[in-house]
Write a protein that holds these residues in place. Structure first.
Motif, PDB file in Angstrom:
ATOM      1  N   GLY A   2      -0.425  39.611  -9.998  1.00  0.00           N
ATOM      2  CA  GLY A   2      -0.033  40.646 -10.952  1.00  0.00           C
ATOM      3  C   GLY A   2       1.119  40.174 -11.822  1.00  0.00           C
ATOM      4  N   PRO A   3       1.667  41.057 -12.651  1.00  0.00           N
ATOM      5  CA  PRO A   3       2.734  40.663 -13.586  1.00  0.00           C
ATOM      6  C   PRO A   3       4.109  40.485 -12.939  1.00  0.00           C
ATOM      7  CG  PRO A   3       2.245  43.003 -13.807  1.00  0.00           C
ATOM      8  CD  PRO A   3       1.243  42.451 -12.846  1.00  0.00           C
ATOM      9  N   VAL A   4       4.298  40.996 -11.710  1.00  0.00           N
ATOM     10  CA  VAL A   4       5.606  40.917 -11.050  1.00  0.00           C
ATOM     11  C   VAL A   4       5.796  39.532 -10.425  1.00  0.00           C
ATOM     12  CG1 VAL A   4       7.068  41.870  -9.222  1.00  0.00           C
ATOM     13  CG2 VAL A   4       5.605  43.390 -10.575  1.00  0.00           C
ATOM     14  N   GLN A   5       7.008  38.994 -10.547  1.00  0.00           N
ATOM     15  CA  GLN A   5       7.326  37.679  -9.955  1.00  0.00           C
ATOM     16  C   GLN A   5       7.078  37.693  -8.449  1.00  0.00           C
ATOM     17  OE1 GLN A   5       8.969  34.580 -11.365  1.00  0.00           O
ATOM     18  NE2 GLN A   5       8.006  34.030  -9.426  1.00  0.00           N
ATOM     19  N   GLY A   6       6.249  36.762  -7.967  1.00  0.00           N
ATOM     20  CA  GLY A   6       5.960  36.662  -6.542  1.00  0.00           C
ATOM     21  C   GLY A   6       6.955  35.737  -5.850  1.00  0.00           C
ATOM     22  N   THR A   7       7.206  36.007  -4.563  1.00  0.00           N
ATOM     23  CA  THR A   7       8.118  35.177  -3.777  1.00  0.00           C
ATOM     24  C   THR A   7       7.457  34.812  -2.457  1.00  0.00           C
ATOM     25  OG1 THR A   7      10.011  36.384  -4.708  1.00  0.00           O
ATOM     26  CG2 THR A   7      10.424  35.004  -2.778  1.00  0.00           C
ATOM     27  N   CYS A   8       7.559  33.528  -2.088  1.00  0.00           N
ATOM     28  CA  CYS A   8       6.999  33.051  -0.828  1.00  0.00           C
ATOM     29  C   CYS A   8       8.092  32.337  -0.040  1.00  0.00           C
ATOM     30  CB  CYS A   8       5.824  32.107  -1.092  1.00  0.00           C
ATOM     31  SG  CYS A   8       5.116  31.386   0.396  1.00  0.00           S
ATOM     32  N   TRP A   9       8.343  32.796   1.191  1.00  0.00           N
ATOM     33  CA  TRP A   9       9.343  32.168   2.051  1.00  0.00           C
ATOM     34  C   TRP A   9       8.645  31.305   3.101  1.00  0.00           C
ATOM     35  CZ3 TRP A   9       9.781  37.370   0.594  1.00  0.00           C
ATOM     36  CH2 TRP A   9      10.913  37.702  -0.176  1.00  0.00           C
ATOM     37  N   LEU A  10       9.036  30.061   3.196  1.00  0.00           N
ATOM     38  CA  LEU A  10       8.460  29.133   4.165  1.00  0.00           C
ATOM     39  C   LEU A  10       9.415  28.993   5.345  1.00  0.00           C
ATOM     40  CD1 LEU A  10       7.314  26.335   1.669  1.00  0.00           C
ATOM     41  CD2 LEU A  10       6.014  28.335   2.442  1.00  0.00           C
ATOM     42  N   LEU A  11       9.076  29.597   6.480  1.00  0.00           N
ATOM     43  CA  LEU A  11       9.921  29.524   7.672  1.00  0.00           C
ATOM     44  C   LEU A  11       9.490  28.346   8.545  1.00  0.00           C
ATOM     45  CD1 LEU A  11      10.107  33.265   8.842  1.00  0.00           C
ATOM     46  CD2 LEU A  11      11.343  32.142   6.997  1.00  0.00           C
ATOM     47  N   SER A  12      10.429  27.532   8.945  1.00  0.00           N
ATOM     48  CA  SER A  12      10.110  26.402   9.827  1.00  0.00           C
ATOM     49  C   SER A  12      11.357  25.926  10.549  1.00  0.00           C
ATOM     50  CB  SER A  12       9.505  25.242   9.024  1.00  0.00           C
ATOM     51  OG  SER A  12       9.312  24.120   9.846  1.00  0.00           O
TER      52      SER A  12
END
Length: 382
Positions: free
Chosen positions: A279-289
């Motif tokens: 969609g038009p909203v900025q997406g955020t992805c957190w990579l936990l490790s």
């Protein structure tokens, strides 16, 4: 990809022939069906979860020609499926299907055209060598209004450092995916499982937010119900395995937390994070490790700056070699003692040309017999 497929299916329909669109999961097949129908293309669904009566009606329509477009899963290339005049086969996420499976469906028509589609980018030199004389096109632009996902590497196994941001997003009306590499927790390998994550999140957040669970052991009906509720916004956080990797389209789901991210291939992570850019909203992805393997940490940190899928696949190829390009070693992928895809593109190109010349001449019977045997025994080319 879907727009390209729709144009091809519509052209085939206008020519009077039938089309079959194959997807690796029922969730994706049903999504494609709705998309085609919304564009005015009358399509039918063929998947294993249909009743015997529903299946029989579709099978009869394909055999007589009254059904011109069918969307389905592996059910499409089973023996009972017969077409009056199959003119086009579309395989979405084609790397999920074996050569013999695709051939089974193609052979249900006479000279049917074949469109293979994948969102997993492969470097052009490698793809040309792998796919030979198949016409290759790459769509590198994002749909209008879409923004690349912002990716952040977080050291540790806890969601605590990102929880504040996730809760703020939920309050703003956004939704969140939480992804883990396994269904069940594995204490020996220290791997998070979706079932235990789901139970823990229900205890902590269940009073304020609705949390859903999705994994491969659930029935098709259960999966469909969960995805329908998530799309409708009734589920705020979806805890899932990689079954959401392909084809899931929920515009408000703009957040994703991936546990044990080092256990996923770069292309898989790129596919997964693409789910929160619908969609038009900025997406955020957190990579936990919590891995202490510095090479794995470097790979995850690299994803913070690499946003182009083709650049990611080039980087992945340099690190891991062609056999692991798609996340797990694929049978049938070439392995060389001396050759190197990254360093030897000229000799790879020469090999493609030489192979074409040999096949055109067909003047060495022992070699042609070897080619025939290799063709009949191969299972995967991707």
């Amino acid at each position: 990809k879907t727009v390209v497929a729709m144009a091809a299916i519509r052209a085939c329909e206008l020519s009077g022939a039938q089309s079959a669109m194959m997807a690796p999961t029922e969730i994706l097949a049903r999504q494609h069906l709705k998309t085609l129908q919304s564009a005015g293309i009358e399509a039918k669904l063929l998947v294993s979860s249909l009743s015997r009566k529903e299946k029989q009606e579709v099978l009869e329509g394909l055999k007589t020609g009254t059904v011109s477009v069918v969307v389905g899963t592996h059910s499409l290339f089973q023996d009972p499926v017969e077409f009056a005049d199959l003119g086009l086969v579309v395989a979405d996420e084609q790397q999920r299907f074996g050569v013999s499976q695709r051939r089974q469906l193609l052979e249900k028509g006479k000279g049917a055209d074949f469109l293979m589609m994948s969102a997993t980018p492969i470097p052009r030199t490698y793809a040309h060598f792998l796919y030979g004389d198949i016409a290759l096109s790459a769509v590198k632009t994002m749909p209008a209004g879409r923004k690349p996902v912002e990716t952040r590497y977080v050291r540790g196994q806890s969601m605590k450092p990102v929880l504040k941001d996730v809760l703020q997003g939920l309050k703003e009306g956004r939704q969140c995916y939480v992804v883990a590499p396994a269904i069940d927790e594995n204490l020996e390998l220290d791997i998070k499982g979706v079932t235990s994550l789901y139970e823990g999140m229900v205890k902590v957040l269940g009073k304020d937010w609705t949390i859903g669970l999705l994994h491969g052991r659930m029935s098709a009906a259960e999966k469909e119900e969960v995805m329908t509720r998530f799309k409708a916004g009734d589920i705020h956080i979806l805890v899932s395995t990689t079954v959401i990797e392909v084809g899931i389209d929920v515009a408000k789901a703009t957040m994703m937390v991936i546990y044990d991210a080092h256990r996923f291939g770069l292309s898989t992570i790129h596919q997964l994070r693409g789910r929160c850019a619908r969609g038009p909203v900025q997406g955020t992805c957190w990579l936990l490790s919590a891995t202490k393997d510095m090479a794995a940490v470097e790979r995850l940190q690299k994803l913070q700056e690499l946003r182009d899928g083709f650049a990611i696949s080039e980087y992945d190829l340099q690190l891991r070699g062609p056999g692991d390009l798609l996340g797990t070693r694929q049978s049938g992928l070439p392995a060389f003692v001396l050759g190197d895809f990254e360093k030897d593109p000229a000799i790879m190109e020469a090999a493609v040309q030489d192979a074409a010349a040999v096949l055109a001449r067909r003047d060495w019977p022992p070699l042609m017999e070897y080619v025939r045997q290799a063709r009949d025994s191969v299972r995967y080319i991707d």
